[in-house]
Every structure is written in C-alpha cells, then in structure tokens.
Scaffold this motif. Sequence first.
Motif, mmCIF file in Angstrom:
data_model
loop_
_atom_site.group_PDB
_atom_site.id
_atom_site.type_symbol
_atom_site.label_atom_id
_atom_site.label_comp_id
_atom_site.label_asym_id
_atom_site.label_seq_id
_atom_site.Cartn_x
_atom_site.Cartn_y
_atom_site.Cartn_z
ATOM 1 N N GLU A 356 0.820 -1.208 0.000
ATOM 2 C CA GLU A 356 0.000 0.000 0.000
ATOM 3 C C GLU A 356 0.856 1.262 0.000
ATOM 4 O O GLU A 356 0.430 2.303 -0.519
ATOM 5 C CB GLU A 356 -0.931 -0.010 1.220
ATOM 6 N N GLU A 357 2.054 1.192 0.576
ATOM 7 C CA GLU A 357 2.933 2.353 0.571
ATOM 8 C C GLU A 357 3.509 2.622 -0.826
ATOM 9 O O GLU A 357 3.912 3.747 -1.129
ATOM 10 C CB GLU A 357 4.083 2.130 1.560
ATOM 11 N N LEU A 358 3.531 1.601 -1.665
ATOM 12 C CA LEU A 358 4.105 1.754 -3.000
ATOM 13 C C LEU A 358 3.050 1.888 -4.096
ATOM 14 O O LEU A 358 3.342 2.372 -5.184
ATOM 15 C CB LEU A 358 5.006 0.543 -3.320
ATOM 16 N N ASN A 359 1.820 1.444 -3.798
ATOM 17 C CA ASN A 359 0.761 1.490 -4.815
ATOM 18 C C ASN A 359 -0.578 1.683 -4.102
ATOM 19 O O ASN A 359 -1.018 0.808 -3.355
ATOM 20 C CB ASN A 359 0.762 0.186 -5.620
ATOM 21 N N ASP A 360 -1.202 2.831 -4.325
ATOM 22 C CA ASP A 360 -2.478 3.108 -3.656
ATOM 23 C C ASP A 360 -3.679 2.846 -4.557
ATOM 24 O O ASP A 360 -4.807 3.230 -4.232
ATOM 25 C CB ASP A 360 -2.509 4.551 -3.144
ATOM 26 N N ASN A 361 -3.457 2.171 -5.688
ATOM 27 C CA ASN A 361 -4.574 1.823 -6.563
ATOM 28 C C ASN A 361 -5.487 0.825 -5.857
ATOM 29 O O ASN A 361 -5.036 -0.250 -5.449
ATOM 30 C CB ASN A 361 -4.037 1.208 -7.863
ATOM 31 N N PRO A 362 -6.781 1.156 -5.676
ATOM 32 C CA PRO A 362 -7.677 0.279 -4.907
ATOM 33 C C PRO A 362 -7.750 -1.140 -5.455
ATOM 34 O O PRO A 362 -7.779 -2.112 -4.685
ATOM 35 C CB PRO A 362 -9.032 0.993 -5.001
#
Length: 478
Positions: A356-362
């Motif tokens: 989640e820290e590297l990719n916030d795409n749901p």
Amino acid sequence: MRDLLERLPLDPANLEATASAVAAAVDQLTKDANITKLEQHLSGRLKEMLGPRLAIEPALGFASSKPDELIRSVRLFVDTARRRGISETSLGSANVIYLGLLLEALSQQRLDEQFVATLVAVEEPEAHLHVSLQRHLFGYLLRSGTSLILTTHSPHIAAVAPIRSFIVLRATGSGTVGASTAALPVTDEQAQDLERYIDISRAEVLFASAVILVEGLAELYVLPALAAAAEFDLDAYGIVVASAHGTDFKPYRALLGPSGLNTPHVVITDGDATPDQLNRREAGLRRGANLHPDAARRTTLVDAVRQLPPYEAADYHNQRGPLVRELQALGIFVGAQTLETDLCLLFGDEIMQAFEELNDNPGAVEDVHRGVANEQSLSPNLEIRATMLGRIAALGKGRFAQRLAAHISRIDLRTRLCTVLGISDTTQEVDTHALRRLGTESYLLLALNNISLQVRGTPLLPALARDEGTNEPQEADA
C-alpha cells in the motif's frame, strides 16, 4: 634508488663534470656574508663546547663535490619541476613509488643473472589507495611476471584475482587454519563465471565467516531484515547474504565447500512446487536434489521428487516433508513456492502495508489483500496467487522487498513466532522442531538457525534467562 643508480652505472665523465659544477655552485653560495657569519658563530660555539683537542671547522653546503658521493645526494621528485619530494605526496603514492623502485631493482638483478627465481611478497598494497588504483595496481603485479604472494583485506583487489589463486586464513580456537581454491572442482567455464561473479559482488564471500546463498535481489533485502527481527546482526558476525543471480548454485557450493574455501554456508531456493508454463513441478526440490554430494543418492532423490503427488493431493505434504528435511540436513533449504507467497502466513500484515505504501490503486491493493488471505488458507487458489504476484512484479520484486524488509526488521520475531505457534512462555528457546511447525516460511528461519548455530554456537532464538531482581528476560550465556 641509490642501488639502481650505482648498478647502471652513470657516465664517469658526466659525473666528474657535474661534481665540478656542484663545487662551483657551493663556492658561489658560501660567498654570501650571512653564510660566513653563521659558520663563524657555529665554529666558535663548538670550540667552546669541545675544546682544542676535537677541533671541528663546520662548513655549509648543499652537496658533496666528490663524484662518487654525488649519487647519494640524488633525490626523487614527484613532479617535473622538481619542487615536490616524496615527503610531500600521499602515503599511498609513496608506497607505490617504493614498490616500483623495488620491482625495478629486482628486474635489474634478474638481467644481471643474480637470481635463479624471484618471489615477491607484498603485504596489503591497498593501504591509502583509491579503489580503482587498488585494482589497477594488482593487475600490474599479476602481469609483472614474478611469482607473487599478496596479503590483503581489500575485496576490490580480491575481486580481480584468478579464482584458483586464493588462500584464506582463519583464526580458530586451535590456531590458524587455511583453505585454498587451487584444486577447486569446477570446469574452466564455471571458473570464469565465478571470477565474473566475484568481481561483480566485490568478493564479499571470500572474507565471510559464513554465507547464505540466495537466488536474487528480494532475498538480499529480506534475509538480513528477518535476522534483525531476531536480534541477529549478520554484519556483526561477518555473515554475507550472497545472490547467485539465478538458480545454478553448484559452482558457488564448490567455491565455499571443503575443496574450496571451506566456508560455512547454506543455500536458500524457491520451491516452485506448482507447475510452471512448461508444466514442470517441484523445480526447487530438483535443484536441491542435484546439489547432493553423493551421485547415487542424488539420482534416487531426483526420482523421488518426480514421484511426488500433485500439489493439491491430500498426502502431498507428508511425502514432500522427508525430502525437504533431508536436503536441510545438507544445508539446502527449499521453500514452498516463492518468497513473497511463502512469507504471507507470518508476515501478511507487513506485506499488505508495504504494498500500500508503494501502490495506492484500490484494485491493486485489493488483489494483494486477497492474495495474502489466499496463501493463509489450507488450499490456495493458483489464479489468485498469480494475480498477487503479478501486482508485486509490476512494482519490481526488488523494490517491494526493500520496503517489506523495513517492516519485517522492526517486528519482535520471538513474540510473533510464539503467538503463531501457541508458545506461552516467550523466554524459552524456539527450536528446530518448533520452527518446522510454521509451514511455508519455516525454511527461511531454519536456514538462519543453521547459520546461527555454526557461527554463534546458539540457535536463532535461544532461551532467555530472567533477572531475578527485575524479572526481565535476559539473554542466556552461549
């Protein structure tokens, strides 16, 4: 330098003419009134100090006017203007200049047939030299044509040395022991591959007290973090995690084995149990079996791997377990599938946080959350697994592992393991038997436990003693 000048020798006529010129220059200098004044003052003081029986008549000059003593007055400068002497250059440069003069003197002595053979021994030529100069100097010494013994602590020098030229010395309780790579059991092609590997990896494995061989970049980040979570500082004990940049561990086992450097080591490799694109199963177990030192048993193990039931079969783990444990006894630790999926049971929360820290795409986050939950189930769905691994690969396995390592290194591994294993007394030793109960990620901890026993003499998570005054846990003595 004086020996070289006297050996040449210099042209006598030119030496005589130079001596005359020096004498004239000295005469010219001493005509200065202050020179004369200083000589007189010094002469008077010495007469008072020594009396008439030891009369000394001091005279100032800058060189002898005797031709045969002129050579002793020659100085070496480090610039063409003759303004900077050896004392005004760096210590590293001075060392190299000295070594150059020595090698030149040896060369002249060989030309004069004073030697049958020459053995040059150089101790730590890297002292005070820049890294690139270390490598260049060692390359020159190798090409110098003389038999060479060189001691060094520089991985930069060792990195460009021939693979069969190493002698490693280690201190033990019974004295210093040595290991040589002169009879390394590898082909010429494998030797060349090892030399390139040693160069790229900067020869860390040559100086290690123990080595953990892994497949790639992700393990290079995760293994030290996992050790740190167990309060096991790999660097403090000289333990190196080294990537083979692939799955061919055989040459590295030969380098580190009893016919090579004889360095304690383990191999960690993915299990790759499920079929790949070519429908090959259990690639990790096959790799491990092919590393078995006994040829007959090696063949038997490979056959046993082929006969394993499918991954989803009820008796799969019961049949696979003995093969895994046999390889572990040889220092070969095979995972279940791949590093990221094998970590999900124990470090699922950390995996989700790192992603989640590297990719916030749901959508991507949801795929990874589902993937972690899938790996924590009894029968993982291979499509969900593939989707999660695809999301991680899109980030870059190395980048993801680097972020994941930061989370893993901060946890209290002892407490985490005791919670998962149902151990109520967190001060007791978490032994090999307990670690094997974990499941997929046990192989990583078992490998670290193996190295800890070899290097520290204690397990990865030894029993803790309690301070009677404070009731606080303390590390037990080894």
